[in-house]
Design a protein around this motif. Structure first.
Motif, mmCIF file in Angstrom:
data_model
loop_
_atom_site.group_PDB
_atom_site.id
_atom_site.type_symbol
_atom_site.label_atom_id
_atom_site.label_comp_id
_atom_site.label_asym_id
_atom_site.label_seq_id
_atom_site.Cartn_x
_atom_site.Cartn_y
_atom_site.Cartn_z
ATOM 1 N N ARG A 1 -5.674 4.275 -5.639
ATOM 2 C CA ARG A 1 -5.531 2.686 -5.391
ATOM 3 C C ARG A 1 -6.699 1.794 -5.123
ATOM 4 O O ARG A 1 -6.593 0.466 -4.822
ATOM 5 C CB ARG A 1 -4.213 2.550 -6.129
ATOM 6 C CG ARG A 1 -2.855 3.002 -6.706
ATOM 7 C CD ARG A 1 -1.617 2.405 -6.803
ATOM 8 N NE ARG A 1 -1.286 1.710 -8.315
ATOM 9 C CZ ARG A 1 -0.893 0.710 -7.818
ATOM 10 N NH1 ARG A 1 0.158 1.423 -7.531
ATOM 11 N NH2 ARG A 1 -0.523 -0.066 -8.391
ATOM 12 N N ALA A 2 -7.660 2.814 -4.110
ATOM 13 C CA ALA A 2 -8.131 1.340 -3.125
ATOM 14 C C ALA A 2 -8.954 0.831 -4.540
ATOM 15 O O ALA A 2 -9.440 -0.491 -3.776
ATOM 16 C CB ALA A 2 -8.860 2.188 -2.720
ATOM 17 N N ASN A 3 -9.074 1.067 -5.684
ATOM 18 C CA ASN A 3 -10.324 0.174 -6.558
ATOM 19 C C ASN A 3 -9.798 -1.252 -7.231
ATOM 20 O O ASN A 3 -10.196 -1.723 -7.189
ATOM 21 C CB ASN A 3 -10.933 0.724 -7.457
ATOM 22 C CG ASN A 3 -9.685 1.391 -8.483
ATOM 23 O OD1 ASN A 3 -8.957 1.622 -8.277
ATOM 24 N ND2 ASN A 3 -10.640 2.059 -9.582
ATOM 25 N N GLU A 4 -7.994 -1.190 -6.931
ATOM 26 C CA GLU A 4 -7.646 -1.663 -7.283
ATOM 27 C C GLU A 4 -7.590 -3.520 -5.856
ATOM 28 O O GLU A 4 -6.650 -3.443 -5.049
ATOM 29 C CB GLU A 4 -5.993 -1.978 -7.315
ATOM 30 C CG GLU A 4 -5.547 -0.718 -8.593
ATOM 31 C CD GLU A 4 -4.397 -0.462 -9.005
ATOM 32 O OE1 GLU A 4 -3.904 -1.573 -8.562
ATOM 33 O OE2 GLU A 4 -3.939 0.742 -9.440
ATOM 34 N N LEU A 5 -7.950 -4.281 -6.136
ATOM 35 C CA LEU A 5 -8.679 -5.204 -5.406
ATOM 36 C C LEU A 5 -6.888 -5.889 -4.205
ATOM 37 O O LEU A 5 -7.704 -6.715 -5.724
ATOM 38 C CB LEU A 5 -9.813 -5.998 -5.158
ATOM 39 C CG LEU A 5 -10.905 -5.101 -5.253
ATOM 40 C CD1 LEU A 5 -11.994 -6.116 -5.570
ATOM 41 C CD2 LEU A 5 -11.368 -4.093 -4.066
ATOM 42 N N GLY B 1 0.740 -1.125 0.017
ATOM 43 C CA GLY B 1 -0.405 -0.048 -0.125
ATOM 44 C C GLY B 1 0.922 1.294 0.122
ATOM 45 O O GLY B 1 0.402 2.345 -0.383
ATOM 46 N N ALA B 2 2.042 1.322 0.095
ATOM 47 C CA ALA B 2 3.327 1.975 0.148
ATOM 48 C C ALA B 2 2.403 3.176 -0.807
ATOM 49 O O ALA B 2 3.288 2.656 -2.087
ATOM 50 C CB ALA B 2 4.235 1.693 -0.025
ATOM 51 N N GLN B 3 2.464 4.284 -0.991
ATOM 52 C CA GLN B 3 2.330 5.757 -2.337
ATOM 53 C C GLN B 3 3.102 6.507 -1.517
ATOM 54 O O GLN B 3 2.537 7.826 -1.767
ATOM 55 C CB GLN B 3 0.600 5.749 -2.537
ATOM 56 C CG GLN B 3 0.065 4.866 -3.085
ATOM 57 C CD GLN B 3 -0.985 4.896 -3.620
ATOM 58 O OE1 GLN B 3 -1.899 4.846 -3.241
ATOM 59 N NE2 GLN B 3 -0.659 5.700 -5.047
ATOM 60 N N GLY B 4 3.386 6.522 -0.595
ATOM 61 C CA GLY B 4 4.485 8.500 -0.112
ATOM 62 C C GLY B 4 4.180 8.612 1.246
ATOM 63 O O GLY B 4 4.830 8.873 1.416
#
Length: 616
Positions: free
Chosen positions: A136-140, A95-98
């Motif tokens: 990107r929460a919709n990328e399950l 889940g890392a995005q900065g």
């Protein structure tokens, strides 16, 4: 490669010469040398008061030459990265995005276990997810992947779903309902998940079983164990810190004064471990009355920041104990009373602190009889600039002292940031070696600490035997093959994936592909592997002791797959025999104390010991 189908023997009971070393003298001499050095540099030593330790015990054992190191020659054992070749295409999502939220860098675990009862070790990799607030929460992302082993070390995605996405951390596997199939418990940041094995897939029984935990909790390394001797598996769930995204963001952690960084656990409040009693398919939270909730006497707040646990009957009284590795606060030792209650004795037992009386950044943990006598060693991987702890007991499992330096583990591990830790006999010479994974939390750590790096090589310590001054010797990286490649090591697990008798390794990495390492040892050493089957309740014999005597030396292993960090190892127990080609005796002590002698006809085979209800 040996066909594993020709190696599994099923044992069914009818009806149903030199003395090695004076350990106390050796430790005293080394202790004297250390004391002289300490005085020479003017270092003050703080002695903590507590229960008086017993007089040192001189331990004499008679050992065959094959099982005692008589020369300083490390075994030639190389590990080969076969991740892609073996069919492992899983890539972890953290889940890392900065934002640098702490769970992203702590990683997830993995488990080797036989999910389909075909005799080989399958693999479950736990996954994280994209945060709900993320773009990107919709990328399950799947909650993980279960791979089936073909028996030769090639893995195929089973297609068994593990449920909706979760920020998964640790995993424990055990037969919770006594139907002979191994079920799966996945811990998480948020609600945990219990999956019942139907034989063709998983059913989510979390709500019915009552083991979901808190929606905002951070569980770490769960463990199944029978805490009350009733024959079913109860569930111990360590909890890490009182964390939330809001608290993490507000703390504004930084390494360089400008950019976000992963914050230390000292900035968060502690939490309580959770203990669930198995009541026959459903579970009851008995944490408070069981004595596993430890509070600060002055403030009343929880002390624990648990990342790993080792269930083990330390004092051989027939009751399961738990050693809990806490990050930046004192470690716990929950001494089992046999009735489902515990007494926390970490400080008086000597496992709470390092030799300076300080708590450490404790991560992974394992326990074993590394000297092939009554003495137990407890290894705990720690943070960077803290040597790995190695607590050694008095031979009675009651009092420990940290002998990492004495045993050769201390100095080589000080620079590393260690997570997964395992005691295993990687060269099958009959002695438990020590393995640990390493890797920092911060990608940019070298900018502020040039001595540190984000990717770090794992380390293997060869057990040289009790005749040498220090028991463990660091294995040079150039001899380890792909095991020495720098990675971001987190969880570690082991299994014989290809039926050749030696133990292969898997290391997890946050946000990356795991590393599956085939053990390519060619020492010619013999071995036996032992699995247990009970016709009722605790079907795989968790908590049982297996003793294998070869040439006068007895190796002892307790059946307990929860160890390392966020992970579980295979249930079968491997005994290396060195060059000896016969077993003198094999004895199983079942969890209720019943002893069963097993005939062993030959070596280099897998023995399944059945226990019928008539023996109970």
């Amino acid at each position: 490669m040996t066909d594993p189908s020709n190696q599994r023997d099923r044992y069914v009971p009818e009806g149903g010469d030199d003395q090695v070393i004076a350990v106390a003298l050796r430790r005293s001499l080394i202790g004297l040398l250390v004391a002289v050095c300490v005085v020479g540099v003017g270092v003050a030593v703080v002695v903590l008061s507590g229960e008086a330790e017993p007089e040192p015990v001189v331990k004499d054992t008679t050992a065959p030459v094959a099982l005692v190191a008589d020369e300083a020659i490390l075994p030639e054992v190389r590990f080969t990265d076969i991740t892609r070749e073996a069919g492992i295409d899983f890539v972890h999502v953290n889940g890392a995005q900065g934002e640098r939220l702490l769970p992203e860098t702590m990683g997830s675990g993995a488990a080797f276990f036989d999910v389909d009862n075909d005799g080989d070790q399958d693999l479950l990799c736990v996954n994280g997810m994209w945060w709900p607030h993320s773009d990107r929460a919709n990328e399950l992302a799947p909650a993980g992947v279960l791979y089936l082993n073909d028996g030769a070390g090639y893995f195929v995605d089973s297609g068994w779903g593990l449920g909706p996405p979760l920020q998964g951390t640790g995993v424990a596997c055990g037969d919770v309902d006594g139907d002979g199939l191994i079920d799966v418990y996945i811990a998480a940041v948020g609600s945990n998940r219990l999956l019942r094995n139907t034989g063709s897939g998983f059913d989510d029984i979390t709500a019915v079983a009552g083991v979901g935990g808190g929606a905002n909790a951070w569980a770490s390394s769960p463990a199944f164990a029978d805490i009350d001797g009733d024959g079913d598996l109860d569930l111990f769930v360590p909890q890490y810190i009182d964390w939330s995204r809001e608290k993490d963001i507000a703390a504004a952690f930084t390494l360089n004064g400008t950019d976000r960084a992963y914050g230390p656990p000292k900035q968060y409040a502690g939490t309580h471990c959770v203990l669930y009693r198995n009541d026959g398919g459903t579970f009851t939270d008995i944490s408070a009355q069981a004595g596993v909730q430890v509070v600060n006497a002055a403030t009343g707040v929880p002390v624990g920041k648990a990342l790993a646990v080792a269930p083990a009957d330390l004092d051989r009284d027939g009751h399961m104990d738990f050693i809990v590795a806490n990050d930046t606060t004192r470690n716990f030792l929950f001494r089992g009373k046999g009735d489902g209650t515990f007494e926390e004795v970490g400080e008086t037992a000597g496992v709470a602190y390092d030799p300076r009386g300080m708590s450490t950044g404790a991560m992974g943990i394992d326990v074993g009889h590394y000297r092939n006598d009554d003495v137990l060693g407890v290894g705990i991987g720690n943070f960077a600039n803290e040597m790995t702890s190695f607590y050694v007991d008095s031979g009675q499992g009651k009092w420990f002292s940290d002998e990492a330096t004495v045993e050769g583990i201390g100095a080589p591990t000080r620079a590393q940031l260690s997570f997964g830790l395992l005691l295993l006999d990687y060269d099958l010479d009959g002695r438990l070696d020590l393995f640990q994974t390493n890797g920092h939390l911060e990608e940019e750590i070298a900018q502020v600490q040039p001595s540190q790096s984000y990717r770090q090589p794992a380390q293997m310590f060869w057990n040289a035997g009790t005749q040498r001054l220090t028991c463990f010797e660091i294995v040079p990286p150039e001899t380890l093959g792909d095991l020495a490649h720098p990675i971001v090591g987190r969880g570690a697990t082991m299994a014989d994936i290809d039926g050749d008798g030696d133990l292969d390794l898997l290391i997890t990495q946050p946000g990356e592909r795991p590393l599956l390492l085939r053990n390519d040892q060619a020492t010619g050493h013999h071995w036996i592997r032992v699995s247990l089957e009970d016709s009722a309740g605790n079907a795989r014999g968790y908590g049982a002791w297996i003793e294998c005597t070869v040439g006068g030396v007895t190796q002892r292993r307790q059946v307990q797959p929860t160890r390392s960090y966020l992970s579980q190892v295979e249930v079968p127990v491997t005994f290396g025999l060195g060059t000896v080609d016969a077993v003198d005796a094999l004895v199983v002590q079942w969890p209720d104390g019943e002893r069963q002698e097993v005939d062993v006809d030959g070596v280099n085979r897998h023995i399944v010991v059945e226990r019928h209800s008539s023996m109970q």
